[in-house]
Enzyme design. Structure first.
Site, mmCIF file in Angstrom:
data_model
loop_
_atom_site.group_PDB
_atom_site.id
_atom_site.type_symbol
_atom_site.label_atom_id
_atom_site.label_comp_id
_atom_site.label_asym_id
_atom_site.label_seq_id
_atom_site.Cartn_x
_atom_site.Cartn_y
_atom_site.Cartn_z
ATOM 1 N N SER A 161 -37.581 46.625 26.665
ATOM 2 C CA SER A 161 -38.576 46.554 25.395
ATOM 3 C C SER A 161 -39.788 46.012 26.054
ATOM 4 O O SER A 161 -40.817 45.317 25.232
ATOM 5 C CB SER A 161 -38.263 45.786 24.299
ATOM 6 O OG SER A 161 -37.191 46.452 23.556
ATOM 7 N N GLU A 210 -26.468 50.825 30.235
ATOM 8 C CA GLU A 210 -25.862 52.023 29.558
ATOM 9 C C GLU A 210 -24.891 53.036 30.295
ATOM 10 O O GLU A 210 -24.213 53.474 29.700
ATOM 11 C CB GLU A 210 -27.371 53.131 29.310
ATOM 12 C CG GLU A 210 -28.187 52.604 28.359
ATOM 13 C CD GLU A 210 -29.714 53.276 28.403
ATOM 14 O OE1 GLU A 210 -30.016 54.007 29.456
ATOM 15 O OE2 GLU A 210 -30.619 52.533 27.704
ATOM 16 N N ASN A 217 -38.071 53.639 34.291
ATOM 17 C CA ASN A 217 -36.903 54.422 34.390
ATOM 18 C C ASN A 217 -37.058 55.558 33.348
ATOM 19 O O ASN A 217 -36.817 55.065 32.052
ATOM 20 C CB ASN A 217 -35.599 53.437 33.738
ATOM 21 C CG ASN A 217 -34.268 54.190 33.656
ATOM 22 O OD1 ASN A 217 -34.074 55.025 34.175
ATOM 23 N ND2 ASN A 217 -33.295 53.212 33.349
ATOM 24 N N GLU A 249 -31.802 42.428 32.254
ATOM 25 C CA GLU A 249 -31.899 43.022 31.166
ATOM 26 C C GLU A 249 -30.991 42.909 30.099
ATOM 27 O O GLU A 249 -30.181 43.547 30.185
ATOM 28 C CB GLU A 249 -31.966 44.623 31.657
ATOM 29 C CG GLU A 249 -32.636 45.076 33.051
ATOM 30 C CD GLU A 249 -33.025 46.403 32.857
ATOM 31 O OE1 GLU A 249 -34.064 46.819 33.439
ATOM 32 O OE2 GLU A 249 -32.053 47.490 32.455
ATOM 33 N N HIS A 302 -26.758 49.883 35.297
ATOM 34 C CA HIS A 302 -27.722 49.813 34.323
ATOM 35 C C HIS A 302 -26.569 49.746 32.946
ATOM 36 O O HIS A 302 -25.339 50.157 33.012
ATOM 37 C CB HIS A 302 -28.520 51.130 33.926
ATOM 38 C CG HIS A 302 -29.456 50.997 32.807
ATOM 39 N ND1 HIS A 302 -29.104 51.082 31.552
ATOM 40 C CD2 HIS A 302 -30.833 50.780 33.109
ATOM 41 C CE1 HIS A 302 -30.179 50.733 30.665
ATOM 42 N NE2 HIS A 302 -31.350 50.707 31.714
ATOM 43 N N GLY A 347 -34.529 48.968 24.519
ATOM 44 C CA GLY A 347 -34.657 50.013 23.332
ATOM 45 C C GLY A 347 -34.954 49.378 21.863
ATOM 46 O O GLY A 347 -34.759 50.237 21.089
ATOM 47 N N LYS A 379 -34.679 57.654 32.178
ATOM 48 C CA LYS A 379 -33.562 58.017 31.668
ATOM 49 C C LYS A 379 -33.307 59.483 31.666
ATOM 50 O O LYS A 379 -33.773 60.021 32.414
ATOM 51 C CB LYS A 379 -33.254 57.149 30.252
ATOM 52 C CG LYS A 379 -33.537 55.742 30.545
ATOM 53 C CD LYS A 379 -33.165 54.945 29.215
ATOM 54 C CE LYS A 379 -33.469 53.449 29.825
ATOM 55 N NZ LYS A 379 -33.175 52.397 28.451
HETATM 56 P P1 PGA Z 1 -36.465 49.871 27.148
HETATM 57 O O1 PGA Z 1 -35.330 50.336 28.471
HETATM 58 O O2 PGA Z 1 -38.010 49.482 28.098
HETATM 59 O O3 PGA Z 1 -36.733 51.279 26.583
HETATM 60 O O4 PGA Z 1 -36.038 48.764 26.652
HETATM 61 C C1 PGA Z 1 -35.399 49.357 29.532
HETATM 62 C C2 PGA Z 1 -33.986 49.795 30.543
HETATM 63 O O5 PGA Z 1 -33.415 50.299 29.895
HETATM 64 O O6 PGA Z 1 -34.042 49.180 31.529
#
Ligand code: PGA
Length: 257
Positions: free
Chosen positions: A219, A101, A9, A173, A99, A179, A11
């Protein structure tokens, strides 16, 4: 047996040009991988979807294409939105839905998520549904309850509007792990994945072959991927930050498959 699945992903990262050099490196790495044993999916930003899909075909890469979002209407006066049909035309087979976000920064509720899952399935797109608890919910011991609610709502289980879920992917998640460099222990992820499987059992929508594959996201990196993948109910990874480098992402695929 379903294949392990790795989703990148990106983003809001990468121009069209940047995505194309990424694919050249994937091509090199795939020539050394038993790629029939793994499913790899890229989720570029909207603007790069078409060119990434086209290049995947040109290079005959065994890579799926996913959007990061969609709108739940088929067409009309919705300035700035993208419909399921447009995603199909751009070459997508998958779409990430819900997601954290989007839930947190763009006000996406469970009610919106269920509409999106429905229109995605209607259009023939495979939803990658994201669920997960906040740090506060985890501290209060509500992880399983939150995940259960999100999964049941997204698939409309309480209303008995059951979809064919075998094609869907669910990604667990935890919001506090996205992140941040912090992750749950693999056994904690396994516990949540078992709970998700249990939901499908309870709803009677489960022949062994027809349960959605369940991914972990938050992460994920080269150092932790193997331990997560060892858990029996973990079928793959959704990778954010560490997927921005093709080299790192392909290392993660290789270490995890
Ligand atoms: P990340 O993001 O690997 O940067 O923690 C994962 C995600 O947003 O699904």
């Amino acid at each position: 047996v379903s294949l392990p699945c790795f989703v990148a992903n990106w983003k809001m990262n990468k121009t069209i040009e940047e995505t194309l050099s990424y694919l050249s490196l994937c091509k090199k790495r795939f020539s050394h991988l038993p790629h029939q044993d793994v499913e790899v999916i890229l989720a570029p930003p909207y603007t790069a979807l078409f060119s990434v899909g086209k290049r995947i075909k040109e290079l005959s890469l065994p890579i799926g294409l996913s959007a990061q979002n969609l709108f739940f209407k088929t067409e009309g006066a919705y300035t700035g939105e993208i419909s399921p049909r447009m995603l199909c035309e751009a070459g997508c087979q998958y779409v990430i839905i819900g997601h954290s976000e989007r839930r947190m920064q763009f006000g996406e509720t469970d009610a919106i998520v269920v509409e999106k899952v429905q229109v995605a399935l209607d259009a023939g797109l495979i939803p990658i549904l994201c669920v997960g608890e906040s740090a506060k919910e985890r501290a209060e011991g509500k992880t399983l309850a939150v995940v259960k609610r999100q999964v049941k709502e997204a698939f409309c289980m309480d209303k008995h509007r059951l979809f064919d879920l075998s094609r869907c992917l669910v990604s667990y998640e935890p919001i506090w792990a996205i992140g941040t460099g912090r992750t749950p222990m693999p056994f904690e992820v396994e516990r949540v994945h078992q709970e998700i499987v249990q939901i499908f059992h309870e709803e009677g929508n489960l022949h062994a072959a027809s349960r959605p594959r369940i991914l972990y996201g938050g992460s994920v990196n080269e150092a932790n991927v193997a331990a997560f993948m060892e858990e029996p109910h973990v079928s793959g990874m959704l990778v954010g930050g560490a997927s921005l480098s093709a080299e790192t992402f392909m290392n993660i695929v290789q270490l995890g498959m």
